[in-house]
Enzyme design. Structure first.
Site, PDB file in Angstrom:
ATOM      1  CE1 TYR A  36      -3.220  -2.917   0.773  1.00 42.04           C
ATOM      2  CE2 TYR A  36      -4.532  -0.925   0.649  1.00 42.04           C
ATOM      3  CZ  TYR A  36      -4.432  -2.296   0.608  1.00 42.04           C
ATOM      4  OH  TYR A  36      -5.555  -3.037   0.404  1.00 42.04           O
ATOM      5  CE  LYS A  76       1.812 -17.518   1.253  1.00 42.88           C
ATOM      6  NZ  LYS A  76       1.256 -18.852   1.487  1.00 42.88           N
ATOM      7  CG  ASP A  97      -1.465 -20.241   2.955  1.00 38.84           C
ATOM      8  OD1 ASP A  97      -0.897 -19.732   3.924  1.00 38.84           O
ATOM      9  OD2 ASP A  97      -0.915 -21.077   2.223  1.00 38.84           O
ATOM     10  CG  ASP A 136      -7.721  -4.618   1.689  1.00 38.78           C
ATOM     11  OD1 ASP A 136      -8.838  -4.323   2.141  1.00 38.78           O
ATOM     12  OD2 ASP A 136      -7.375  -4.371   0.520  1.00 38.78           O
TER      13      ASP A 136
END
Ligand code: NAP
Length: 407
Positions: free
Chosen positions: A153, A220, A274, A298
């Site tokens: 972002y 992640k 995930d 988000d």
């Protein structure tokens, strides 16, 4: 009450000082904004009267942003609005149109960046009676702390074949011995110790203050080791340094406590992004406070909102160390503008968060009861009515009245 008689919220030694008549700026918002703002303001004022009998009242101060600002001043986001939010410390806003073409890309992102509102806080809690795709939505009660200023972002990206992208790829391939295709578009993902630590500190402190049982660092890091993996590592290190007396890691839980979290302690764990998306669906009770980098947050925010009835039922806030802006999480739904039709719950729930932030818990609890009561009686706006057998569909303003009746 006149604006002159209101006072500013201040901070002293890191703690918020709230006068009995604080001046709070509000941005009505575009599209459905005025409808849901009117409903929210009525509900908040009624709850304050009911809870404090006039001893505590909000002195509302309108500030402009979006289309209304553009019509009045020729600017989408006047500096005076940013100054007011910064000066009065707490604000609330409806949704804003993102102007199409040139200029500011997103007013919401600009407000967050200009005021360094580094944590996006989204509580996700089920209200009985709201249609949900979950079999047991009542087990969903989580609070997401999404980092708000870094990650992809940051807006550092260049198009395929642009001189900047080509130059960067030549540097990567030549100096750093990579093999990036020369035609690639390039985006940069900065994640810093400072940005991660202040967000994670806030999440753990929230868990402490609200007697939550766990904080999950969602990342992640198996793939992006030096950004998302580092976010996790900085989080564990910060927890050990600053919250060593309350936080228990999963390793310690089994080695020292036989798998049972002692009363008053908070479990700190981490999960890869995930599998988190699967587990929040299958085992929602295992999640409580979740801290994550910007992009993960988000995605997760809207996915979790779906479990409790969608973004129309999800509140949000953007906070820095001193300034907090509470907001509806959905957009301006322009096709419903001025029809007195849509669901104001997202903004009303955001106002509940705002009252809790002020320490006015009685009024916050009062509104929660009112909302639960109206929805429990199946008196709802069109969006919930169309999914609820036996519902009575009401207008936005009538829904606000139904909540006030239940306060
Ligand atoms: P949207 O305004 O959120 O609307 C999408 C759909 O969500 C609506 O058509 C409606 O569904 C439903 N919905 C949204 N708010 C609702 C409410 N209060 N009650 C009931 N249903 C509601 O998304 P969008 O159409 O993608 O975006 C429109 C504008 O909003 C864009 O300019 C966008 O940039 C802006 N936006 C602003 C913010 C913000 O200010 N924070 C956030 C997102 C988007 P049905 O059609 O099924 O009834």
């Amino acid at each position: 009450m006149s604006q002159q008689s209101g006072e500013r919220i201040t901070y002293a030694l890191g703690s918020i000082r709230v006068p009995d008549h604080p001046i709070i700026p509000f941005i009505e918002g575009d599209g459905i904004g005025p409808d849901i703002w009117r409903a929210t303001q009525r509900v908040v004022d009624a709850a304050l009267k009911k809870s404090y009998g006039g001893a505590r009242e909000i002195v509302w101060k309108e500030v402009l942003a979006g289309e209304k600002a553009f019509r009045a001043t020729g600017e989408w986001l006047p500096q005076a609005t940013l100054d007011a939010l910064s000066e009065y410390k707490v604000g609330i806003k409806g949704p804003l149109t993102t102007p199409v073409g040139g200029g500011i890309r997103s007013l919401n992102v600009t407000i967050r960046q200009e005021l360094d509102l580094y944590a996006c806080v989204r509580p996700v809690r089920y209200i009985a009676g709201v249609p949900s795709p979950m079999k047991e939505p009542e087990h969903v009660d989580m609070v997401i702390f999404r980092e708000n200023t870094e990650d992809v972002y940051a807006g550092i990206e260049w198009a395929s074949d642009s001189p900047e992208a080509v130059k960067l790829i030549q540097f990567l391939n030549g100096e750093l011995n990579r093999q990036v295709n020369i035609h690639a578009g390039i985006g940069i993902k900065p994640i810093t110790p400072k940005g991660s630590e202040r967000l994670i500190r806030r999440a753990i402190q929230y868990a402490v203050n609200h007697h939550r049982r766990s904080v999950t660092l969602m990342h992640k890091g198996n793939i992006m080791k030096f950004t998302e993996g580092a976010f996790r590592d900085w989080g564990y290190a910060l927890a050990a340094r600053e919250f060593g007396d309350v936080v228990v890691t999963e390793d310690a839980l089994y080695q020292e406590y036989d798998g049972k979290l002692p009363e008053g302690k908070i479990l700190l764990k981490d999960r890869i992004a995930d599998i988190t998306f699967q587990q929040v669906l299958l085992r929602p009770r295992e999640f409580d406070v979740i801290a994550c980098p910007n992009l993960n947050g988000d995605y997760l925010s809207d996915a979790l909102a779906a479990q409790v009835g969608g973004v129309g039922m999800a509140p949000g806030s953007n906070i820095s160390d001193e300034v907090a802006v509470f907001e509806a999480t959905h957009g301006t739904a322009p096709k419903y503008a001025d029809l007195d039709k849509v669901n104001p719950s997202s903004l009303i729930l955001s106002a509940i968060m705002m009252l809790e932030h002020l320490g006015w818990d009685d009024a916050a609890e009062n509104i929660r009861r009112g909302l639960d009561g109206a929805i429990g009686k199946k008196v709802v706006t069109y969006d919930l009515a169309r999914q609820t057998a036996g519902a009575r569909e009401v207008k936005t303003s009538e829904f606000a009245s139904a909540i006030i009746d239940e306060l």
